[in-house]
Scaffold this motif. Structure first.
Motif, PDB file in Angstrom:
ATOM      1  N   VAL A  17       8.206  30.269  -6.044  1.00 34.41           N
ATOM      2  CA  VAL A  17       6.907  30.674  -5.593  1.00 34.41           C
ATOM      3  C   VAL A  17       6.248  31.746  -5.865  1.00 34.41           C
ATOM      4  O   VAL A  17       7.235  32.845  -6.169  1.00 34.41           O
ATOM      5  N   ALA A  18       4.873  32.129  -5.852  1.00 30.65           N
ATOM      6  CA  ALA A  18       4.363  33.502  -5.995  1.00 30.65           C
ATOM      7  C   ALA A  18       4.056  33.971  -4.896  1.00 30.65           C
ATOM      8  O   ALA A  18       3.370  33.416  -4.178  1.00 30.65           O
ATOM      9  N   THR A 123       8.951  15.082  -2.860  1.00 35.38           N
ATOM     10  CA  THR A 123       8.561  15.163  -1.353  1.00 35.38           C
ATOM     11  C   THR A 123       9.331  16.322  -0.710  1.00 35.38           C
ATOM     12  O   THR A 123       8.944  17.280   0.041  1.00 35.38           O
ATOM     13  N   LYS A 124      10.913  16.146  -1.097  1.00 31.23           N
ATOM     14  CA  LYS A 124      11.578  17.189  -0.300  1.00 31.23           C
ATOM     15  C   LYS A 124      11.391  18.665  -0.845  1.00 31.23           C
ATOM     16  O   LYS A 124      11.452  19.724  -0.166  1.00 31.23           O
ATOM     17  N   MET A 125      11.028  19.049  -2.275  1.00 28.34           N
ATOM     18  CA  MET A 125      10.887  20.124  -2.885  1.00 28.34           C
ATOM     19  C   MET A 125       9.586  20.602  -2.173  1.00 28.34           C
ATOM     20  O   MET A 125       9.212  22.044  -1.668  1.00 28.34           O
ATOM     21  N   LYS A 126       8.655  19.751  -1.942  1.00 28.85           N
ATOM     22  CA  LYS A 126       7.275  20.042  -1.459  1.00 28.85           C
ATOM     23  C   LYS A 126       7.364  20.641   0.077  1.00 28.85           C
ATOM     24  O   LYS A 126       6.724  21.580   0.471  1.00 28.85           O
ATOM     25  N   ALA A 131       7.646  25.186   3.859  1.00 28.51           N
ATOM     26  CA  ALA A 131       8.412  25.875   4.950  1.00 28.51           C
ATOM     27  C   ALA A 131       8.467  27.439   4.531  1.00 28.51           C
ATOM     28  O   ALA A 131       8.362  28.316   5.258  1.00 28.51           O
ATOM     29  N   ALA A 132       8.728  27.737   2.920  1.00 30.16           N
ATOM     30  CA  ALA A 132       8.981  29.145   2.647  1.00 30.16           C
ATOM     31  C   ALA A 132       7.540  29.628   2.688  1.00 30.16           C
ATOM     32  O   ALA A 132       7.148  30.915   3.256  1.00 30.16           O
ATOM     33  N   LEU A 133       6.240  28.942   2.165  1.00 32.45           N
ATOM     34  CA  LEU A 133       5.225  29.972   2.187  1.00 32.45           C
ATOM     35  C   LEU A 133       4.092  29.532   3.297  1.00 32.45           C
ATOM     36  O   LEU A 133       3.245  30.306   3.438  1.00 32.45           O
ATOM     37  N   LYS A 134       4.706  28.671   4.365  1.00 34.77           N
ATOM     38  CA  LYS A 134       3.906  28.468   5.615  1.00 34.77           C
ATOM     39  C   LYS A 134       2.586  28.011   5.452  1.00 34.77           C
ATOM     40  O   LYS A 134       1.509  28.275   6.053  1.00 34.77           O
ATOM     41  N   THR A 135       2.340  27.166   4.410  1.00 28.29           N
ATOM     42  CA  THR A 135       0.956  26.786   3.938  1.00 28.29           C
ATOM     43  C   THR A 135       1.156  25.261   3.230  1.00 28.29           C
ATOM     44  O   THR A 135       2.324  25.096   2.797  1.00 28.29           O
ATOM     45  N   LYS A 136       0.279  24.586   3.258  1.00 27.81           N
ATOM     46  CA  LYS A 136       0.319  23.354   2.402  1.00 27.81           C
ATOM     47  C   LYS A 136       0.448  23.550   0.900  1.00 27.81           C
ATOM     48  O   LYS A 136      -0.101  24.365   0.489  1.00 27.81           O
TER      49      LYS A 136
END
Length: 831
Positions: A17-18, A123-126, A131-136
């Motif tokens: 993620v960025a 779906t799992k990776m999503k 959870a890491a980004l705290k956003t959708k």
């Protein structure tokens, strides 16, 4: 907008993620950045990732792995039949010859397509990304092998839609690695200089991919790719498995290949052994306890023997590596460096092969496991409007040559190579046909033997509502074909040129249009093509509309010539002034491609959401059950320990019996109950156990609370004494404030002494006279009354009044007013 890149491997997955101004590989709920590509189905829920791999042996028939190798393929495909020997679960034929996976789920046998299983993993990776980004997380870039065909890429896009993700780009593994390498390089040649050639070798769990890339400052261009879809780390593991299975059969008289559980355990140990041999030259032992028939087995293997066993695989890798030099016409001297990534590339035999073929020591500057996911995240950041990324141009290439075929009437079928092998993508071309009726185009792979897919047909595209011109001639039909950013071929649009009634010379027949020559006659099925840029531009589209075809009568040279001769006929002048009227009519294009339609996607998306909800409900039910079990063990251990002196005998015995009964119930009829049953059971336990827990908790917290209140009272009492002694610090306090302070101090002191004495006389197994929270409340009341009084600031002293300076002019006496003599002075005094 989130920026997420997913490396969806056949064995493991990574997600980048960025965040915080850089690219970061995120960890899952097990604090592991590697998520196994496993899905395990049970009668109640799904397990995905680490938890699914843990059931690989105990639930092997319903634990699915390597499903990415099945996506987009039919059951009778030789590739699918080959995969069946590597997996323990059932692969069967579905409707219309599709590939289905047969498992037990929710108490019944169900079929799932590989696309659905891939969607589960996505779906799992999503969820991990959210959870890491705290956003959708919605927009992602997903990696695919460079050898994926059009059908497999379409199936991967379907899987993304089923999981609720918007895939901005399907990015080749090799391209993602090249981007992760090049975007951070600051010493690349200038755009107009000779490019730097770098070769990337990616050997993963199931396949080998090699690419050659030309780098310049701010851009990369894929020169070519070579791959072997049937050579990866698991093929080396397979040799070890077969070797030890044969060895155990001779020495222990057990057949590991006949028992799936034993085979899976052996495969796991062989994978570990292979990794150890990559770092050690000496012989490595292999030991498995209770392998089969309660027998412990052991064996040994060294690197030299292992490389001798797998010499055929090493030769296979050599062929694929030499092929990239053949495709790109590069010599080893033209290559700047060779970067290796992928888990299996760590084997010394692969590194030696790279050095012998390319003449370069293999470089490991990139993270072998995470390079692909980081490259995908960088591409997602480039495509995102919310992130600023260093300008970097990416020119990918088409791995297979694509041709277009159409019906040629009486003659043989017409065929045209549209996009040669390694042509840049995305790219588009405009084709011009001359037709009198609807027709269809067939896209095919030009060289089917070079494509690891049994079907050469890419898709069929029907161009409808084509009609002849009013005068019966063939209509000009312009068709735009395109290979998009995902590497997928499509017919993006079609339009028919309709001409109005105009003058035409006798005997002329318009059958075909070309860009560089006259129109040939009597050719009803001719075709001309013109290339567009990789990104459609307005200038290219404006050239599609024919301009005025007759000469302009306002030409000054023609006018002068006509005036000089004076022999211009009226009919010729009228013909020159006459213009053709042209109208572009959009034609419907029906695409017949192997891809799910919108309604099918919606049905599968709904089913995926239902399974997500079922997983959530099952997790809540399991959590409720675990809460009951945890409470039973916790209270029972403390009932005759920490809680013993806080419990009456009349309370202890009934509670102990209830705990034992609940434990027996949990492992009997309470094994599988609804969430509410467990909630009610926990409430009945807490009805007896909670008062005991509260007394124990109060006994621990109350002394500290009393101490804090006593300290506060002592401080206020000290300040009160200073006030009575007329301390200068508190001399500014009003008598009303002092009275209020002393009154509060007396009330809280009396309360403190009373409750402390009462609590000291109360047995530990009795309810407390006062709780810690009540003591804290009294302290807060004391502080709220006394602190504002004691901290009241002194009033600022009034500054002394300023003395008026005497006006010097006020003492001045005019000359005529001053006494001139003593007599005059005496006269003034008298006055």
């Amino acid at each position: 907008m989130s920026v997420v890149g997913i490396d969806l491997g056949a064995y493991t997955c990574y997600e980048a993620v960025a965040r915080d101004g850089g690219i970061e590989t995120v960890a899952n709920e097990y604090s592991d950045r590697c998520t196994p590509a496993y899905v395990s189905l049970t009668n109640k829920q799904r397990f995905i990732g680490v938890s699914a791999k843990q059931q690989n042996v105990t639930n092997f028939k319903n634990t699915i792995s390597s499903f990415k190798r099945l996506i987009g393929r039919r059951y009778n495909d030789a590739h699918v039949q080959r995969e069946k020997q590597f997996v323990p679960y059932a692969i069967t034929e579905g409707p219309h010859g599709s590939t289905d996976i047969l498992v037990q789920y929710m108490g019944e046998q169900q079929r799932f397509s590989p696309e659905q299983i891939v969607a589960m993993l996505l779906t799992k990776m999503k969820e991990t990304g959210e959870a890491a980004l705290k956003t959708k997380v919605v927009d992602v870039v997903v990696s695919v092998p460079s050898f994926y065909t059009d059908r497999e890429r379409r199936a991967m896009l379907d899987a993304c839609q089923i999981s609720g993700l918007n895939c901005l780009r399907l990015m080749n593994d090799t391209t993602a690695v090249a981007l992760a390498y090049g975007i951070y390089k600051k010493d690349l040649p200038e755009p107009n200089d000779k490019p730097r050639h770098v070769v990337f070798v990616d050997m993963g769990y199931t396949s080998l991919q090699i690419c050659a890339v030309a780098f310049n400052k701010g851009k990369l261009k894929m020169l070519g790719v070579s791959s072997d879809p049937y050579l990866g780390g698991r093929d080396f593991d397979r040799f070890l498995v077969e070797h030890f299975a044969e060895d155990f059969k001779k020495r222990y008289n057990i057949d590991a290949l006949s028992k799936p559980k034993a085979l899976l355990r052996l495969a796991t140990e062989c994978e570990k052994l292979k990794k150890l041999m990559s770092a050690n030259t000496q012989s490595i032992p292999l030991n498995i306890e209770c392998f089969m028939d309660d027998k412990d087995v052991s064996g040994r293997m060294d690197r030299e023997t292992f490389e001798g066993m797998t010499s055929g695989l090493i030769k296979q890798a050599e062929v694929a590596m030499k092929r990239i030099l053949e495709y790109t016409k590069l010599r080893p001297d033209d290559i700047y460096s060779v970067e290796i990534v992928g888990g299996a590339s760590r084997m010394p035999c692969i590194k030696s092969m790279v050095q012998s073929i390319f003449g370069k020591e293999p470089s490991t500057t990139l993270n072998a496991d995470e390079a692909v996911s980081r490259g995908c995240a960088l591409q997602c950041a480039i495509l995102s409007p919310t992130f600023r990324v260093r300008d970097f141009s990416i020119t990918d290439c088409q791995p297979y040559s694509l041709s277009l075929r159409w019906q040629g009437g009486i003659e043989e079928d017409c065929d045209l190579e549209l996009f040669p092998m390694f042509s840049p993508i995305p790219a588009s071309k405009m084709l011009t046909f001359f037709k009198k009726e609807p027709f269809q185009l067939e896209a095919r792979y030009t060289y089917p033997n070079m494509v690891p897919f049994p079907e050469a047909l890419v898709g069929v595209f029907k161009i409808d509502k084509v009609t002849p011109q009013a005068n019966g001639e063939s209509s000009k039909v312009k068709v735009k074909v395109r290979t998009n950013i995902h590497g997928i071929f499509n017919v993006s649009s079609a339009s028919m040129v309709e001409k109005g009634d105009d003058h035409q010379e006798e005997g002329a027949e318009e059958n075909m249009e070309t860009d560089d020559g006259p129109k040939p006659e009597n050719s009803d099925n001719s075709l001309a093509s013109e290339e567009d840029s990789a990104v459609e531009s307005k200038s290219g589209e404006s050239n599609e509309t024919p301009m005025q075809t007759e000469p302009d009568a306002s030409n000054p040279e023609q006018t002068n010539q006509e005036n000089s001769t004076g022999e211009v006929k009226k009919e010729a002048v009228a013909a020159k002034k006459k213009k053709k009227t042209i109208k572009m009519i959009d034609l419907p294009v029906e695409s017949i491609v192997p891809q799910l339609n919108r309604s099918e996607i919606n049905l599968l998306l709904e089913k995926e959401n239902q399974m997500i909800m079922q997983d959530k409900l099952e997790k809540e039910r399991a959590d409720a059950k675990n809460a009951v079990e945890e409470y039973v063990y916790e209270i029972r251990d403390k009932l005759y320990g920490d809680y013993e002196q806080y419990t009456k005998d009349s309370e202890r015995e009934p509670l102990s019996q209830l705990l034992n009964q609940t434990e027996d119930w949990l492992y009997d009829e309470g094994e599988d109950q609804s969430r509410q049953v467990y909630i009610d059971k926990l409430a009945s336990l807490k009805k007896l156990g909670q008062p005991i827990s509260d007394r124990y908790k109060e006994a621990l917290e109350r002394p500290a609370a009393f101490e804090a209140l006593g300290t506060a009272l002592q401080q206020v009492r000290k300040c009160s004494a200073q006030i009575e002694q007329k301390d200068e610090k508190y001399s500014h306090l009003e008598p009303a404030d002092v009275e209020k302070l002393n009154k509060c101090l007396k009330q809280k002191t009396d309360w403190y002494e009373k409750h402390m004495n009462l609590q000291g006389k109360t047995p530990l197994h009795e309810p407390p006279v006062v709780t810690a929270s009540q003591i804290h409340t009294e302290k807060q009341l004391l502080d709220s009354v006394c602190n504002p009084i004691l901290n009241k600031p002194k009033p600022k002293p009034q500054p002394p009044p300023e003395e008026k300076k005497p006006d010097p002019k006020a003492n001045e006496v005019k000359a005529e007013d001053q006494p001139q003599s003593p007599d005059d002075k005496a006269a003034m005094d008298l006055d």
